[in-house]
Design an enzyme around this catalytic site. Structure first.
Site, PDB file in Angstrom:
ATOM      1  N   ARG A  75      22.528  40.255  40.806  1.00 33.35           N
ATOM      2  CA  ARG A  75      22.899  40.851  42.114  1.00 33.35           C
ATOM      3  C   ARG A  75      21.655  41.048  42.967  1.00 33.35           C
ATOM      4  NH1 ARG A  75      24.246  45.716  43.121  1.00 33.35           N
ATOM      5  NH2 ARG A  75      25.329  46.168  41.227  1.00 33.35           N
ATOM      6  N   TYR A 128      30.261  34.589  68.120  1.00 39.19           N
ATOM      7  CA  TYR A 128      30.844  34.139  66.971  1.00 39.19           C
ATOM      8  C   TYR A 128      32.129  35.302  67.037  1.00 39.19           C
ATOM      9  CZ  TYR A 128      33.151  32.933  62.763  1.00 39.19           C
ATOM     10  OH  TYR A 128      33.954  32.685  61.674  1.00 39.19           O
ATOM     11  N   ASP A 201      21.679  34.349  66.011  1.00 38.32           N
ATOM     12  CA  ASP A 201      22.635  33.459  65.126  1.00 38.32           C
ATOM     13  C   ASP A 201      22.363  31.947  65.518  1.00 38.32           C
ATOM     14  OD1 ASP A 201      24.821  31.947  64.012  1.00 38.32           O
ATOM     15  OD2 ASP A 201      26.097  33.620  64.129  1.00 38.32           O
ATOM     16  N   LYS A 226      28.328  25.920  57.429  1.00 39.76           N
ATOM     17  CA  LYS A 226      28.581  25.061  58.512  1.00 39.76           C
ATOM     18  C   LYS A 226      27.470  23.663  58.444  1.00 39.76           C
ATOM     19  CE  LYS A 226      31.421  27.973  59.913  1.00 39.76           C
ATOM     20  NZ  LYS A 226      31.083  28.930  60.829  1.00 39.76           N
TER      21      LYS A 226
END
Ligand SMILES: *Cc1c(COP(=O)(O)O)cnc(C)c1O
Length: 395
Positions: A75, A128, A201, A226
């Site tokens: 992690r 978004y 972004d 994407k």
């Protein structure tokens, strides 16, 4: 604990030692970046390190690992994820990058690392839909206020909403869904001048077409689901920054929120990055042809939004700040509104009706009922976000 950790160092494959990173093009960078990870064998493709935890020699060894950025628990850092991070840092020109399990995990982790109760954010609209929901619901609940400015507005419009408690300017370019363009040079300058952090972004462009950090933007985010992933077969997110302190904050946030990427998806993503430059150039040239065709269909279509078209409002800025093409995203407005939009998206062949983007397959969607539909916003909000009933998004 991890505040003094550093990003894994990126360098080119040993054979390319004679070259300086800055002298090499993105095609080579995307394929030949190797993270400096100690490994007994020398695989050409970095191995998938499944292990959640790592053996240490002694108690003193544990402390040493913490001080030297070694591996303790996945992690906090995983070699396969770091291979992606190293490549992305080289492509973006970043101090460091961090992988996340989704694009929204990257967005939320970035926002949580920066914002506290009482802060104010200026964000573009549309943005978004997940980012919109996060800011208008969860952050407002935590007493973070948000002002939205129309996407594609000049930076003077952003500047006019700055208050003493403004902590962050959040932009998106190209914008989802209308592909409007943000002038990154002016945006970065505004942030520096007012000492406010800027986040962009850049999911719709990838670093092959646009490198926001070059314009003084503090953090660039991608939904790697994407274009970076490129095959509609993984979920991932990435944030890259030029700022050492921000990187450390974000690494800590990712560790505590647990928004890290799985090594399996990291390995798929790493493979995809090697073809990213080629894919982005082809997506761009395909989209340019389609946009020109759509623009010629004035009988059915009232507007085409594609930054590569000279008729596009933001074309001049896009031309100045983008390289290698204008991406594969097109939006357009059907003359006969909802009826015509429905009929088109339900009758196309080869292209599938569906959300998301950036894969090798083509998709068509109707934002007003899908990504910006009633689940995300009401009619009035949709109007403000300029998501009309006749708008179609194609990629
Ligand atoms: C898809 C998308 C996101 C969210 O990414 P996920 O990987 O789906 O969480 C964020 N920003 C933009 C612009 C996107 O297209």
């Amino acid at each position: 604990m991890s505040s003094h950790w550093k990003p894994v160092e990126a360098n080119l494959a040993e054979k390319l030692n004679d070259f300086v990173l800055s002298d090499i093009g993105d095609n080579t960078k995307a394929i030949c970046t190797k993270p400096k990870i100690k490994c007994a064998v020398k695989p050409v493709t970095p191995a998938i390190f499944h292990s959640s935890t790592y053996e240490i020699d002694s108690i003193d060894g544990y402390l040493k690992i913490i001080q030297e950025d070694g591996y303790l628990y996945s992690r906090l850092g995983n070699p396969t994820c770091q291979a992606v991070e190293a490549t992305m840092s080289v492509l973006e020109g970043a101090y460091g990058s961090l992988t996340f399990n989704t694009g929204m995990a990257a967005v939320s982790s970035v926002l949580f690392s920066i914002l506290k109760s009482g802060d104010h954010v200026i964000c573009q609209n549309p943005v978004y839909s997940g980012t919109y929901k996060l800011l208008t619901t969860y952050f407002r609940r935590l007493n973070v206020s948000v002002t939205f400015v129309g996407a594609g507005s000049p930076v003077e419009e952003w500047a006019s909403h700055i208050k003493p408690e403004t902590k962050l300017l959040f932009g998106e370019t190209l914008c989802n869904p209308d592909l409007s363009i943000l002038d990154l040079k002016a945006f970065g300058q505004l942030g520096k001048e007012k000492e406010i952090l800027t986040v962009v972004d850049a999911t719709f462009t990838s670093p092959i077409l646009l490198k926001p950090l070059k314009y003084g933007i503090d953090i660039v985010i991608h939904s790697a689901t994407k274009y970076l992933g490129g095959h509609s077969d993984l979920l991932a997110g990435i944030a890259s920054t030029i700022n050492q302190e921000l990187w450390s904050e974000l690494q800590l946030t990712r560790s505590e929120f647990g928004t890290c990427l799985s090594p399996h998806d990291a390995s798929l993503l790493l493979r995809s990055l090697t073809t990213l430059p080629l894919r982005m150039k082809q997506h761009s040239s395909n989209a340019m042809s389609v946009a020109k065709y759509l623009e010629s269909r004035k009988d059915k279509i009232s507007a085409v939004y594609y930054p590569g078209l000279e008729s596009n409002e933001g074309h001049q800025i896009a031309k100045e700040q983008m390289e290698n093409g204008y991406s594969g995203m097109i939006a357009f407005e059907m003359k006969n509104g909802l009826e015509a939009a429905r009929s088109l998206v339900e009758s196309v062949k080869v292209i599938s009706l569906g959300v998301s983007l950036g894969g090798v397959d083509s998709l068509i969607s109707h934002p007003a009922t899908m990504t910006h539909g009633p689940m995300i916003m009401n009619d009035e909000e949709r109007k403000k976000a300029r998501v009309t009933p006749g708008l179609i998004r194609l990629r």
